[in-house]
Scaffold this motif. Structure first.
Motif, short mmCIF file in Angstrom:
data_model
loop_
_atom_site.label_atom_id
_atom_site.label_comp_id
_atom_site.label_asym_id
_atom_site.label_seq_id
_atom_site.Cartn_x
_atom_site.Cartn_y
_atom_site.Cartn_z
N ARG A 42 -14.98 -10.29 -29.03
CA ARG A 42 -13.82 -10.00 -28.36
C ARG A 42 -13.31 -11.32 -27.61
O ARG A 42 -12.06 -11.48 -27.64
CB ARG A 42 -14.01 -8.78 -27.46
CG ARG A 42 -14.30 -7.45 -28.12
CD ARG A 42 -13.96 -6.38 -27.11
NE ARG A 42 -15.00 -6.33 -26.23
CZ ARG A 42 -16.16 -5.80 -26.07
NH1 ARG A 42 -16.55 -5.38 -27.27
NH2 ARG A 42 -17.01 -5.85 -25.09
N MET A 43 -14.22 -11.93 -26.58
CA MET A 43 -13.79 -13.11 -25.98
C MET A 43 -13.24 -13.93 -26.81
O MET A 43 -11.98 -14.66 -26.52
CB MET A 43 -14.82 -13.49 -25.26
CG MET A 43 -15.14 -12.71 -24.07
SD MET A 43 -16.21 -13.42 -22.89
CE MET A 43 -18.11 -13.28 -23.95
N MET A 44 -13.68 -14.60 -27.75
CA MET A 44 -13.22 -15.39 -28.85
C MET A 44 -11.86 -15.08 -29.26
O MET A 44 -10.89 -15.75 -29.33
CB MET A 44 -14.16 -15.53 -30.02
CG MET A 44 -15.35 -16.24 -29.71
SD MET A 44 -16.30 -16.26 -31.22
CE MET A 44 -17.83 -16.77 -30.48
N SER A 45 -11.79 -13.75 -29.61
CA SER A 45 -10.58 -13.30 -30.32
C SER A 45 -9.50 -13.28 -29.17
O SER A 45 -8.34 -13.66 -29.58
CB SER A 45 -10.58 -11.82 -30.67
OG SER A 45 -11.53 -11.53 -31.62
N VAL A 72 -7.70 -10.91 -19.01
CA VAL A 72 -7.64 -12.41 -18.52
C VAL A 72 -9.04 -12.74 -18.49
O VAL A 72 -9.23 -13.97 -18.48
CB VAL A 72 -6.87 -11.88 -17.14
CG1 VAL A 72 -6.90 -13.23 -16.28
CG2 VAL A 72 -5.20 -11.46 -17.38
N TYR A 73 -9.95 -11.65 -17.75
CA TYR A 73 -11.38 -12.33 -17.64
C TYR A 73 -11.97 -12.60 -18.52
O TYR A 73 -12.54 -13.94 -18.72
CB TYR A 73 -12.16 -10.93 -16.86
CG TYR A 73 -13.62 -11.27 -16.91
CD1 TYR A 73 -14.01 -11.97 -15.70
CD2 TYR A 73 -14.37 -10.91 -17.72
CE1 TYR A 73 -15.35 -12.27 -15.67
CE2 TYR A 73 -15.88 -11.32 -17.76
CZ TYR A 73 -16.35 -12.10 -16.44
OH TYR A 73 -17.55 -12.33 -16.48
N SER A 74 -11.75 -12.12 -19.77
CA SER A 74 -12.42 -12.57 -21.13
C SER A 74 -11.78 -13.85 -21.51
O SER A 74 -12.59 -14.66 -22.17
CB SER A 74 -11.94 -11.62 -22.28
OG SER A 74 -12.58 -10.20 -22.03
N TYR A 75 -10.60 -14.18 -21.57
CA TYR A 75 -9.84 -15.31 -21.76
C TYR A 75 -10.62 -16.69 -20.95
O TYR A 75 -10.98 -17.45 -21.44
CB TYR A 75 -8.55 -15.56 -21.43
CG TYR A 75 -7.67 -16.94 -21.61
CD1 TYR A 75 -7.25 -17.34 -22.88
CD2 TYR A 75 -7.58 -17.63 -20.68
CE1 TYR A 75 -6.66 -18.41 -23.01
CE2 TYR A 75 -6.90 -18.68 -20.83
CZ TYR A 75 -6.69 -19.35 -22.10
OH TYR A 75 -6.00 -20.56 -22.14
N TYR A 76 -10.82 -16.30 -19.54
CA TYR A 76 -11.46 -17.44 -18.92
C TYR A 76 -12.94 -17.29 -19.02
O TYR A 76 -13.55 -18.56 -19.01
CB TYR A 76 -11.21 -17.39 -17.63
CG TYR A 76 -9.71 -17.53 -17.07
CD1 TYR A 76 -9.17 -19.05 -17.10
CD2 TYR A 76 -8.61 -16.69 -16.76
CE1 TYR A 76 -8.17 -19.17 -16.86
CE2 TYR A 76 -7.23 -17.05 -16.66
CZ TYR A 76 -7.02 -18.44 -16.68
OH TYR A 76 -5.66 -18.54 -16.43
N GLU A 93 -14.81 -22.23 -33.06
CA GLU A 93 -14.06 -23.28 -33.90
C GLU A 93 -14.01 -22.91 -35.24
O GLU A 93 -12.70 -22.92 -35.85
CB GLU A 93 -14.80 -24.74 -33.75
CG GLU A 93 -14.68 -25.39 -32.13
CD GLU A 93 -15.11 -26.53 -32.25
OE1 GLU A 93 -16.01 -27.04 -33.19
OE2 GLU A 93 -15.53 -27.27 -31.07
N GLU A 94 -15.04 -22.16 -35.71
CA GLU A 94 -15.21 -21.72 -37.00
C GLU A 94 -14.14 -20.63 -37.22
O GLU A 94 -13.33 -20.41 -38.20
CB GLU A 94 -16.27 -21.25 -37.55
CG GLU A 94 -16.52 -20.88 -38.86
CD GLU A 94 -17.87 -20.45 -39.40
OE1 GLU A 94 -18.02 -19.90 -40.60
OE2 GLU A 94 -18.85 -20.43 -38.48
N TYR A 95 -13.99 -19.69 -36.34
CA TYR A 95 -13.39 -18.57 -36.20
C TYR A 95 -11.79 -18.83 -36.15
O TYR A 95 -11.02 -18.21 -36.83
CB TYR A 95 -13.71 -17.57 -35.08
CG TYR A 95 -13.23 -16.29 -34.75
CD1 TYR A 95 -12.40 -15.56 -35.84
CD2 TYR A 95 -13.34 -15.53 -33.69
CE1 TYR A 95 -11.99 -14.23 -35.83
CE2 TYR A 95 -12.85 -14.29 -33.43
CZ TYR A 95 -12.16 -13.56 -34.59
OH TYR A 95 -11.75 -12.34 -34.29
#
Length: 103
Positions: A42-45, A72-76, A93-95
């Motif tokens: 989820r954070m990567m997405s 916002v929290y997930s992004y950071y 990076e692969e994703y």
């Protein structure tokens, strides 16, 4: 703000990349589980969507069925993990590469 047409393309590309990298559709990770394997995807997405599209935090939150502050929290948090967790960075990076190729 993205149109419905753009949103379908973006979600399709993200889902395709998720299948390619993690072996399961994005829907499997759109739950509220705090287990690392779900939270990391989820954070990567979230980070991929913010970095590579014009989607707002609110639009991403609606996609994941979460409050925008969680997004916002997930992004950071993903940004922090990219700096310190090599395995997370490699998967990210692969994703991201598969996402860009799927657009």
């Amino acid at each position: 703000m993205v149109s419905e047409k753009e949103l379908k393309i973006i979600v399709g590309a993200l889902d395709s990349a998720c299948m390619e990298v993690f072996g399961a559709p994005l829907a499997n990770y759109q739950n509220r589980s705090h287990k690392r394997k779900y939270a990391d995807v989820r954070m990567m997405s979230v980070r991929i969507l913010r970095e590579n599209t014009c989607m707002t935090y609110v639009e991403i939150a609606e996609l994941f069925g979460m409050h925008y502050t969680t997004i916002v929290y997930s992004y950071y948090r993903a940004g922090d993990l990219l700096l310190v967790d090599g395995a997370f960075g490699e998967k990210y990076e692969e994703y991201e590469k598969h996402f860009k190729n799927s657009l």
